[in-house]
Design an enzyme around this catalytic site. Structure first.
Site, mmCIF file in Angstrom:
data_model
loop_
_atom_site.group_PDB
_atom_site.id
_atom_site.type_symbol
_atom_site.label_atom_id
_atom_site.label_comp_id
_atom_site.label_asym_id
_atom_site.label_seq_id
_atom_site.Cartn_x
_atom_site.Cartn_y
_atom_site.Cartn_z
ATOM 1 N N ILE A 181 42.779 46.882 41.564
ATOM 2 C CA ILE A 181 43.922 47.782 41.342
ATOM 3 C C ILE A 181 43.752 49.032 42.198
ATOM 4 O O ILE A 181 44.668 49.441 42.924
ATOM 5 C CB ILE A 181 44.034 48.154 39.852
ATOM 6 C CG1 ILE A 181 44.358 46.919 39.019
ATOM 7 C CG2 ILE A 181 45.118 49.215 39.656
ATOM 8 C CD1 ILE A 181 44.304 47.148 37.521
ATOM 9 N N VAL A 237 44.687 53.273 32.325
ATOM 10 C CA VAL A 237 45.103 51.929 32.720
ATOM 11 C C VAL A 237 44.230 50.873 32.066
ATOM 12 O O VAL A 237 44.698 49.807 31.682
ATOM 13 C CB VAL A 237 45.054 51.793 34.260
ATOM 14 C CG1 VAL A 237 45.511 50.403 34.706
ATOM 15 C CG2 VAL A 237 45.909 52.880 34.928
ATOM 16 N N ARG A 256 58.646 44.918 34.723
ATOM 17 C CA ARG A 256 58.845 43.482 34.481
ATOM 18 C C ARG A 256 60.136 43.226 33.693
ATOM 19 O O ARG A 256 60.864 42.264 33.969
ATOM 20 C CB ARG A 256 57.645 42.918 33.722
ATOM 21 C CG ARG A 256 56.387 42.809 34.568
ATOM 22 C CD ARG A 256 55.150 42.530 33.726
ATOM 23 N NE ARG A 256 54.003 42.189 34.560
ATOM 24 C CZ ARG A 256 52.755 42.090 34.120
ATOM 25 N NH1 ARG A 256 52.490 42.322 32.826
ATOM 26 N NH2 ARG A 256 51.770 41.774 34.939
ATOM 27 N N ALA A 287 37.001 52.578 40.893
ATOM 28 C CA ALA A 287 37.542 52.773 42.234
ATOM 29 C C ALA A 287 37.253 51.629 43.191
ATOM 30 O O ALA A 287 37.857 51.558 44.257
ATOM 31 C CB ALA A 287 37.011 54.085 42.818
ATOM 32 N N ALA A 288 36.319 50.740 42.859
ATOM 33 C CA ALA A 288 36.039 49.603 43.731
ATOM 34 C C ALA A 288 36.788 48.357 43.298
ATOM 35 O O ALA A 288 36.670 47.314 43.936
ATOM 36 C CB ALA A 288 34.538 49.316 43.756
ATOM 37 N N ASN A 339 34.971 49.264 25.289
ATOM 38 C CA ASN A 339 35.756 50.116 26.181
ATOM 39 C C ASN A 339 36.001 51.490 25.570
ATOM 40 O O ASN A 339 36.100 52.487 26.292
ATOM 41 C CB ASN A 339 37.079 49.436 26.539
ATOM 42 C CG ASN A 339 36.901 48.392 27.634
ATOM 43 O OD1 ASN A 339 35.964 48.467 28.423
ATOM 44 N ND2 ASN A 339 37.779 47.415 27.682
ATOM 45 N N HIS A 344 50.620 48.171 24.484
ATOM 46 C CA HIS A 344 50.531 47.286 25.652
ATOM 47 C C HIS A 344 49.814 46.011 25.205
ATOM 48 O O HIS A 344 48.651 45.774 25.492
ATOM 49 C CB HIS A 344 49.752 47.983 26.767
ATOM 50 C CG HIS A 344 49.600 47.146 27.999
ATOM 51 N ND1 HIS A 344 50.662 46.750 28.760
ATOM 52 C CD2 HIS A 344 48.493 46.630 28.596
ATOM 53 C CE1 HIS A 344 50.230 46.028 29.780
ATOM 54 N NE2 HIS A 344 48.908 45.940 29.696
ATOM 55 N N ARG A 352 38.545 40.917 19.657
ATOM 56 C CA ARG A 352 39.270 42.097 20.097
ATOM 57 C C ARG A 352 38.631 43.376 19.590
ATOM 58 O O ARG A 352 38.618 44.398 20.269
ATOM 59 C CB ARG A 352 40.722 41.998 19.608
ATOM 60 C CG ARG A 352 41.603 43.081 20.166
ATOM 61 C CD ARG A 352 43.000 42.520 20.378
ATOM 62 N NE ARG A 352 43.958 43.610 20.343
ATOM 63 C CZ ARG A 352 44.627 43.952 19.255
ATOM 64 N NH1 ARG A 352 44.438 43.298 18.134
ATOM 65 N NH2 ARG A 352 45.489 44.930 19.292
ATOM 66 N N ASN A 373 42.359 48.544 29.642
ATOM 67 C CA ASN A 373 42.820 48.053 28.344
ATOM 68 C C ASN A 373 41.706 47.994 27.301
ATOM 69 O O ASN A 373 40.536 47.879 27.645
ATOM 70 C CB ASN A 373 43.436 46.656 28.532
ATOM 71 C CG ASN A 373 44.794 46.733 29.164
ATOM 72 O OD1 ASN A 373 45.620 47.554 28.774
ATOM 73 N ND2 ASN A 373 45.034 45.905 30.167
ATOM 74 N N ASP A 403 55.095 47.014 32.342
ATOM 75 C CA ASP A 403 55.930 46.266 31.401
ATOM 76 C C ASP A 403 57.406 46.626 31.590
ATOM 77 O O ASP A 403 58.274 45.753 31.541
ATOM 78 C CB ASP A 403 55.488 46.576 29.964
ATOM 79 C CG ASP A 403 54.026 46.260 29.735
ATOM 80 O OD1 ASP A 403 53.600 45.150 30.078
ATOM 81 O OD2 ASP A 403 53.304 47.137 29.227
#
Length: 447
Positions: A106, A229, A262, A102-103, A205, A287, A198, A231, A259
């Protein structure tokens, strides 16, 4: 504390003067101290170090800590039990929206759109529950409260005087922040650092989203809608839903709307029309740079794209590459990854679920593939074309065209997501993880 959904009337204010004076005195006398007390919690963590071959699945620790409500902030802590003014008497029941990261930049754009009524409508009161990260904890412990990022966000929300924003609370424990959440917008994730493979990013994450899935399963609304959201968002969404077995898998989304936006922009530029003339745009798959912008089914002014743009070479090569690598180009020009446009795409993704899809059109979102009509492998999260009746749910579009070019591109993205799934098996309850990723196709900007 509970917060009213109404504006005070003058008569009832008179009755409550003494109470509010007392509250104000307490508030002013504590300005030298943090307004909120954020505490460390001992909720379960999954620690795993990915090697190039295999990792063992850890045993999740169960938390017996009692559920506590996150702390409220400033003016949002006041309790109003006053008579409703006429303009608020028709407001809907307040909804709880939890936001992680939240900080971050985005969220800094997104929160104000949520609070303004732009997303859920001008008669929808909202409570924002903000989840901090471990990095935020260090900031909280090392700096004065007034300098804290999360306090700054809450203060700006407070000063914006949004009448629909009835509560703001901040916490660092997802078991607190996700309590009764009806929407969970999971933005926070660790960025990819120098030299990080990767597989390592998937693991680091993935641990975050495994724990957040457990928390959602324990305390969120049974019909909570989750938009991932952070990744790699497709596989993070899969990890999250696998750790939330009591919540319908259909309720989890990976954000691919940016995407889609875009892709619409590029087609509009090539055709010499405004972007609102582009419809039926689908992003298939992951994504990542294997994503497939679908020009076969997209339309411009109601006509198939290939009837309007006859340059097939441009569509198959330049258009596709521009959409896949748009984020990297933005970083080169701007010096940082997209934030405002990502926030806008989150708004678009939510509104596509809470407003009926225009007749004949559809939108893209990454969803669980079980039961899909396209022959895509089941048990992954894959971006596909969807329609909604505006009730928060969706259905997959069946009337889409397929050709060999589109199928081959979709298959490449499918293979990548299946490999990612094998790499996070230790986080989805499927035992030993084997990382045999076909190549490094992470989006630019995540390096």
């Amino acid at each position: 504390m509970a917060v009213a959904q109404f504006i005070p009337s003058s008569s009832s204010l008179t009755k409550r003067t003494t109470l509010y004076s007392s509250q104000l005195s307490q508030y002013l006398s504590s300005t030298h101290k943090p307004l909120l007390t954020l505490r460390r919690t001992n909720y379960a963590k999954i620690c795993c170090s990915v090697t190039s071959n295999e990792v063992q699945a850890p045993v999740a620790k169960q938390s017996n800590d009692p559920i506590k409500k996150p702390e409220c902030f400033g003016v949002f802590c006041l309790t109003y039990d006053l008579k409703a003014e006429e303009e608020t008497s028709s407001w809907k029941k307040m909804i709880n929206v939890s936001v992680s990261g939240a900080a971050g930049m985005i969220a800094n754009h997104l929160l104000f759109k949520l609070a303004s009524g732009e997303v859920f409508g001008p008669d929808q009161p909202i409570a924002l529950k903000l989840l901090g990260s471990e990095r935020s904890i260090q900031a909280l412990e090392g700096r004065a409260w007034e300098q804290c990022d999360h306090a700054g966000v809450a203060m700006e929300l407070e000063d914006s005087l949004f009448p629909l924003l009835r509560e703001v609370s901040i916490g660092i424990d997802p078991y607190e922040v996700f309590q009764d959440a009806e929407w969970a917008l999971l933005i926070g994730a660790k960025p990819r650092g120098p030299g990080m493979e990767r597989a390592g990013l998937l693991d680091i994450n993935g641990q975050i989203f495994a724990e957040q899935g457990k928390a959602l399963n324990a305390v969120a609304s049974r019909n909570v809608k989750v938009i991932v959201v952070g990744n790699p968002c497709n596989t993070n969404a899969l990890i999250c839903l696998k750790n939330a077995p009591d919540i319908p898998s259909k309720n989890f989304h990976a954000l691919t709307r940016l995407d889609e936006n875009r892709a619409k922009c590029q087609l509009a530029l090539k055709a010499g029309v405004f972007y609102d003339k582009v419809s039926n745009m689908t992003i298939w798959g992951n994504h990542s740079t294997t994503q497939v912008p679908d020009f076969l089914n997209a339309k411009i002014n109601g006509f198939q794209v290939k009837e309007v743009i006859r340059d097939t070479k441009w569509l198959e090569e330049e258009f596709t590459e521009k959409v896949q690598k748009r984020g990297g180009v933005l970083i080169q020009k701007w010096g940082r990854s997209s934030a405002a446009s990502t926030a806008v795409s989150v708004v678009d993704a939510i509104r596509s679920l809470v407003t009926p899809t225009p007749e004949g059109d559809w939108f893209s979102t990454g969803v669980y593939t079980n039961g899909n009509p396209y022959g895509i492998a089941e048990d992954i999260v894959f971006s596909m074309p969807c329609r909604s009746k505006g009730d928060g749910d969706y259905e997959l579009v069946k009337d889409v065209l397929m050709d060999d070019y589109l199928r081959s591109r979709i298959k490449k993205s499918e293979d990548e997501l299946l490999a990612e799934k094998r790499c996070v098996a230790h986080l989805t309850g499927e035992g030993i993880a084997v990382c045999d990723l076909p190549g490094d196709t992470m989006l630019p900007g995540e390096m």
